[in-house]
Design a protein around this motif. Structure first.
Motif, PDB file in Angstrom:
ATOM      1  N   LEU A   1       0.812  -1.211   0.000  1.00 48.05           N
ATOM      2  CA  LEU A   1       0.000   0.000   0.000  1.00 48.05           C
ATOM      3  C   LEU A   1       0.849   1.267   0.000  1.00 48.05           C
ATOM      4  O   LEU A   1       0.442   2.290  -0.537  1.00 48.05           O
ATOM      5  N   LYS A   2       2.018   1.208   0.601  1.00 45.29           N
ATOM      6  CA  LYS A   2       2.869   2.398   0.663  1.00 45.29           C
ATOM      7  C   LYS A   2       3.831   2.497  -0.522  1.00 45.29           C
ATOM      8  O   LYS A   2       4.090   3.587  -1.014  1.00 45.29           O
ATOM      9  N   HIS A   3       4.358   1.359  -0.997  1.00 44.05           N
ATOM     10  CA  HIS A   3       5.415   1.383  -2.012  1.00 44.05           C
ATOM     11  C   HIS A   3       5.023   0.736  -3.337  1.00 44.05           C
ATOM     12  O   HIS A   3       5.786   0.825  -4.297  1.00 44.05           O
ATOM     13  N   GLY A   4       3.888   0.054  -3.400  1.00 44.10           N
ATOM     14  CA  GLY A   4       3.472  -0.600  -4.628  1.00 44.10           C
ATOM     15  C   GLY A   4       4.231  -1.893  -4.867  1.00 44.10           C
ATOM     16  O   GLY A   4       5.026  -2.340  -4.039  1.00 44.10           O
ATOM     17  N   LEU A   5       3.965  -2.490  -6.022  1.00 43.64           N
ATOM     18  CA  LEU A   5       4.667  -3.723  -6.381  1.00 43.64           C
ATOM     19  C   LEU A   5       6.082  -3.372  -6.809  1.00 43.64           C
ATOM     20  O   LEU A   5       6.285  -2.510  -7.648  1.00 43.64           O
ATOM     21  N   GLY A   6       7.026  -4.044  -6.211  1.00 46.54           N
ATOM     22  CA  GLY A   6       8.418  -3.781  -6.544  1.00 46.54           C
ATOM     23  C   GLY A   6       9.327  -4.605  -5.664  1.00 46.54           C
ATOM     24  O   GLY A   6       8.912  -5.581  -5.026  1.00 46.54           O
ATOM     25  N   GLU A   7      10.564  -4.193  -5.633  1.00 49.64           N
ATOM     26  CA  GLU A   7      11.579  -4.929  -4.885  1.00 49.64           C
ATOM     27  C   GLU A   7      11.271  -4.961  -3.392  1.00 49.64           C
ATOM     28  O   GLU A   7      11.415  -6.001  -2.742  1.00 49.64           O
ATOM     29  N   THR A   8      10.834  -3.847  -2.846  1.00 47.89           N
ATOM     30  CA  THR A   8      10.538  -3.780  -1.410  1.00 47.89           C
ATOM     31  C   THR A   8       9.406  -4.730  -1.045  1.00 47.89           C
ATOM     32  O   THR A   8       9.468  -5.404  -0.019  1.00 47.89           O
ATOM     33  N   PHE A   9       8.383  -4.782  -1.893  1.00 51.13           N
ATOM     34  CA  PHE A   9       7.267  -5.698  -1.643  1.00 51.13           C
ATOM     35  C   PHE A   9       7.723  -7.145  -1.684  1.00 51.13           C
ATOM     36  O   PHE A   9       7.342  -7.952  -0.838  1.00 51.13           O
ATOM     37  N   LEU A  10       8.541  -7.488  -2.671  1.00 47.69           N
ATOM     38  CA  LEU A  10       9.020  -8.873  -2.785  1.00 47.69           C
ATOM     39  C   LEU A  10       9.872  -9.274  -1.583  1.00 47.69           C
ATOM     40  O   LEU A  10       9.759 -10.390  -1.081  1.00 47.69           O
ATOM     41  N   ILE A  11      10.718  -8.371  -1.122  1.00 47.07           N
ATOM     42  CA  ILE A  11      11.530  -8.658   0.068  1.00 47.07           C
ATOM     43  C   ILE A  11      10.621  -8.897   1.266  1.00 47.07           C
ATOM     44  O   ILE A  11      10.824  -9.839   2.041  1.00 47.07           O
ATOM     45  N   SER A  12       9.617  -8.053   1.424  1.00 53.48           N
ATOM     46  CA  SER A  12       8.678  -8.213   2.538  1.00 53.48           C
ATOM     47  C   SER A  12       7.934  -9.534   2.448  1.00 53.48           C
ATOM     48  O   SER A  12       7.753 -10.224   3.451  1.00 53.48           O
ATOM     49  N   LEU A  13       7.503  -9.896   1.252  1.00 54.07           N
ATOM     50  CA  LEU A  13       6.789 -11.154   1.061  1.00 54.07           C
ATOM     51  C   LEU A  13       7.668 -12.352   1.393  1.00 54.07           C
ATOM     52  O   LEU A  13       7.248 -13.272   2.107  1.00 54.07           O
ATOM     53  N   ILE A  14       8.899 -12.343   0.920  1.00 52.13           N
ATOM     54  CA  ILE A  14       9.824 -13.453   1.197  1.00 52.13           C
ATOM     55  C   ILE A  14      10.122 -13.553   2.684  1.00 52.13           C
ATOM     56  O   ILE A  14      10.109 -14.649   3.258  1.00 52.13           O
ATOM     57  N   LEU A  15      10.384 -12.415   3.317  1.00 54.96           N
ATOM     58  CA  LEU A  15      10.666 -12.443   4.758  1.00 54.96           C
ATOM     59  C   LEU A  15       9.462 -12.934   5.557  1.00 54.96           C
ATOM     60  O   LEU A  15       9.621 -13.657   6.539  1.00 54.96           O
TER      61      LEU A  15
ATOM     62  N   PRO B   1      10.339 -11.660  10.942  1.00 57.79           N
ATOM     63  CA  PRO B   1      11.186 -10.876  10.027  1.00 57.79           C
ATOM     64  C   PRO B   1      10.366  -9.987   9.086  1.00 57.79           C
ATOM     65  O   PRO B   1      10.776  -8.864   8.786  1.00 57.79           O
ATOM     66  N   GLY B   2       9.218 -10.463   8.655  1.00 59.46           N
ATOM     67  CA  GLY B   2       8.354  -9.655   7.803  1.00 59.46           C
ATOM     68  C   GLY B   2       7.825  -8.431   8.530  1.00 59.46           C
ATOM     69  O   GLY B   2       7.759  -7.339   7.966  1.00 59.46           O
TER      70      GLY B   2
END
Length: 50
Positions: free
Chosen positions: A19-33, A40-41
């Motif tokens: 919601l804050k950063h959209g789909l991208g690298e930050t979202f993928l890192i958060s999802l993986i964590l 960690p997430g």
């Protein structure tokens, strides 16, 4: 708005990052964590959404 972000950071960290950063690298890192472990997430979400 701040309270909603805090609640989402705890319950659904990838959603709050999306919601804050959209789909991208930050979202993928958060999802993986979050998939590795919930805590960690949550930590990543609080750091990114600061």
């Amino acid at each position: 708005m701040i309270m909603l972000t805090i609640i989402l950071n705890i319950l659904l960290p990838p959603l709050s990052v999306y919601l804050k950063h959209g789909l991208g690298e930050t979202f993928l890192i958060s999802l993986i964590l979050t998939l590795i472990g919930w805590l960690p997430g949550v930590i990543h979400a609080f750091i990114v959404n600061r």
